[in-house]
Design a protein around this motif. Structure first.
Motif, PDB file in Angstrom:
ATOM      1  N   SER A  68     -43.396  98.667  19.378  1.00 13.11           N
ATOM      2  CA  SER A  68     -44.366  98.644  20.484  1.00 13.11           C
ATOM      3  C   SER A  68     -44.415  99.984  21.203  1.00 13.11           C
ATOM      4  N   PHE A  69     -44.790 100.976  20.443  1.00 18.12           N
ATOM      5  CA  PHE A  69     -44.882 102.349  20.939  1.00 18.12           C
ATOM      6  C   PHE A  69     -46.186 102.922  20.403  1.00 18.12           C
ATOM      7  N   ASP A  70     -47.039 103.399  21.293  1.00 13.70           N
ATOM      8  CA  ASP A  70     -48.293 104.017  20.876  1.00 13.70           C
ATOM      9  C   ASP A  70     -48.054 105.506  20.660  1.00 13.70           C
ATOM     10  N   GLY A  83     -46.769 106.244  24.790  1.00 15.06           N
ATOM     11  CA  GLY A  83     -48.168 105.944  25.002  1.00 15.06           C
ATOM     12  C   GLY A  83     -48.400 104.773  25.929  1.00 15.06           C
ATOM     13  N   PRO A  84     -49.622 104.215  25.913  1.00  7.85           N
ATOM     14  CA  PRO A  84     -50.050 103.221  26.912  1.00  7.85           C
ATOM     15  C   PRO A  84     -49.194 101.967  27.003  1.00  7.85           C
ATOM     16  N   ARG A  85     -48.692 101.448  25.853  1.00  6.56           N
ATOM     17  CA  ARG A  85     -48.035 100.149  25.906  1.00  6.56           C
ATOM     18  C   ARG A  85     -46.622 100.190  26.480  1.00  6.56           C
ATOM     19  N   ARG A  86     -46.227 101.334  27.006  1.00  8.04           N
ATOM     20  CA  ARG A  86     -44.930 101.402  27.672  1.00  8.04           C
ATOM     21  C   ARG A  86     -44.885 100.475  28.892  1.00  8.04           C
ATOM     22  N   LEU A  87     -46.056 100.100  29.416  1.00 10.63           N
ATOM     23  CA  LEU A  87     -46.104  99.217  30.589  1.00 10.63           C
ATOM     24  C   LEU A  87     -45.402  97.900  30.308  1.00 10.63           C
ATOM     25  N   LEU A  88     -45.695  97.267  29.180  1.00  7.65           N
ATOM     26  CA  LEU A  88     -45.157  95.945  28.890  1.00  7.65           C
ATOM     27  C   LEU A  88     -43.809  96.010  28.186  1.00  7.65           C
ATOM     28  N   GLU A 108     -59.691 103.964  17.644  1.00 11.90           N
ATOM     29  CA  GLU A 108     -58.828 104.606  16.657  1.00 11.90           C
ATOM     30  C   GLU A 108     -57.946 105.683  17.284  1.00 11.90           C
ATOM     31  N   ASP A 109     -58.458 106.351  18.315  1.00 12.23           N
ATOM     32  CA  ASP A 109     -57.694 107.423  18.967  1.00 12.23           C
ATOM     33  C   ASP A 109     -56.916 106.927  20.186  1.00 12.23           C
ATOM     34  N   TRP A 110     -56.660 105.631  20.263  1.00 12.19           N
ATOM     35  CA  TRP A 110     -55.963 105.040  21.402  1.00 12.19           C
ATOM     36  C   TRP A 110     -54.614 105.717  21.635  1.00 12.19           C
ATOM     37  N   GLY A 111     -54.409 106.221  22.824  1.00  8.87           N
ATOM     38  CA  GLY A 111     -53.129 106.818  23.201  1.00  8.87           C
ATOM     39  C   GLY A 111     -52.915 108.236  22.737  1.00  8.87           C
ATOM     40  N   LEU A 112     -53.776 108.747  21.853  1.00  5.14           N
ATOM     41  CA  LEU A 112     -53.567 110.093  21.315  1.00  5.14           C
ATOM     42  C   LEU A 112     -53.961 111.153  22.337  1.00  5.14           C
TER      43      LEU A 112
END
Length: 410
Positions: A114-116, A134-139, A284-288
């Motif tokens: 669970s790492f973007d 990346g973004p999913r560090r929240l959860l 496709e470029d989520w978190g990049l």
């Protein structure tokens, strides 16, 4: 005399400009075939007093501070393997394994790390060494929170192991956390063990435009007041034009529909400009992060994320530097990007202004060559620097591992 680095299981060649680390060209490049060969070449470099910098996919060779010297670049690309224990939700991976290959292997088993990723083409070792999540560090926490074990080769060639492949392993010091985000200044990562999560059955991405700071803050406050537990809440704040909030919710199809609906209502009834949109997948470029230009990481209290983004744009614009801010509005980890070719003096003035006018720590992740040459400090003022130097002295007493690449010239 040229040091003898001919060791079993390790190829050696002269370096080229393409091997440069923050503009510093190494003397030679060693490519060990496995952890034992890595240990042998590190021991040989230790005997010869050589400075060493590790490389994975080479996507972050322009990140961090400029090393004082790089006698030997150690390419760990051959340390590529995946040992997945699906029953225990654990995987151990060689440092040279491409992140994309790891994700494909886990996806086929219905699991994920669970790492973007924030860069295309990176390796597991490179992701760990730079430590940016990346973004999913929240959860699920930052990348360092997903590390449960690590094998590292010390500067003298000794192989050291910390943690293991058991999630509840709590024996000894958690040395693996030191190497996450250490830029290869404390040891060369050979392999990493991670805890995993099941792939969610469904995903929803709710996006809303917000035209002002007040509307963005109202939208986030409204979202916090709901029972929705998002996996990510991303803020995108350009130098000009409206901003955007992206909220990711994950779970079962039935539960997801209700949670996505509550998210839409929360944003629509507060600060959103127009009805929020809903998608079943992330882009496709989520978190990049942008692949060019100068990048800075700003860490702020989560409640001040929008205010901080506005302040970054304002201070940068006042000195003629266009800044684009994106990152997690729920964790306060924001990345500032300056377009490629931005005048280095303007970047320096923006960075110095933000450091002096705000209390937010600002670190330059990547600097264009002209910005690096301008003399702007990549790290700024670093709390706890004395302790960091003590750790460096203990783990790399000769200061031969990536010298100067980390904070305070470590």
């Amino acid at each position: 005399m040229t040091p003898n680095l001919d060791v079993e299981g390790c190829s050696l060649r002269e370096a080229t400009e393409r091997d440069a680390v923050c503009g510093v060209r190494p003397g030679r490049v060693a490519a060990p075939s496995d952890t034992d060969a890595l240990a042998r070449v590190m021991a040989a470099a230790h005997r010869s007093g050589l400075t060493v910098t590790p490389r994975g996919g080479g996507t972050a060779l322009d990140w961090g501070g400029t090393p004082r010297s790089v006698d030997l670049l150690v390419d760990v690309a051959a340390l590529s393997w995946i040992d997945h224990d699906a029953g225990d939700l654990v995987v151990e991976v060689g440092a040279g394994t491409p992140v994309a290959d790891l994700y494909a292997a886990l996806n086929s088993a219905g699991q994920r790390l669970s790492f973007d990723p924030v860069r295309r083409g990176g390796t597991v070792g490179g992701a760990v060494a730079t430590g940016v999540s990346g973004p999913r560090r929240l959860l699920c926490g930052a990348l360092r929170d997903l590390v449960i074990g690590m094998t590292v080769v010390r500067s003298d060639g000794v192989v050291a192991r910390s943690g293991g492949r058991v999630v509840k392993n709590v024996a000894g010091y958690d040395l693996a956390k030191l190497h996450t985000g250490g830029y290869g200044t404390l040891g060369v990562v050979a392999s990493v063990a991670f805890r995993l999560h099941p792939l969610p059955e469904a995903l929803g991405l709710v996006s809303a435009r917000v035209s002002s700071r007040s509307r963005a803050e109202e939208a986030l406050a409204s979202l916090r007041a709901t029972s929705v537990v998002p996996s990510a809440v991303e803020l995108d704040w350009p130098a000009e034009g409206p901003g955007r909030l992206d909220v990711v919710v994950e779970g079962t199809p039935a539960g997801l529909q209700a949670r996505a609906g509550r998210t839409v209502r929360a944003l629509a009834e507060s600060g959103a400009d127009g009805p929020p949109t809903v998608s079943e997948e992330v882009p496709e470029d989520w978190g990049l992060l942008p692949e060019e230009g100068t990048l800075a990481l700003v860490t702020v209290p989560p409640a001040e994320s929008v205010a901080a983004a506005c302040r970054v744009v304002e201070v940068s614009g006042a000195v003629g530097a266009s800044a684009h801010v994106r990152g997690s509005a729920a964790t306060g980890s924001l990345v500032v990007s300056f377009p490629p070719g931005t005048d280095p003096e303007r970047v320096r003035l923006a960075v110095d202004g933000l450091r002096s006018e705000t209390a937010y720590p600002l670190v330059l992740l990547r600097s264009e060559p002209d910005v690096r040459a301008s003399g702007v400090s990549p790290w700024g003022e670093v709390p706890g620097l004395g302790l960091m130097r003590a750790v460096k002295d203990a783990l790399d007493p000769g200061h031969r591992l990536s010298p100067g690449r980390f904070a305070g010239g470590i």
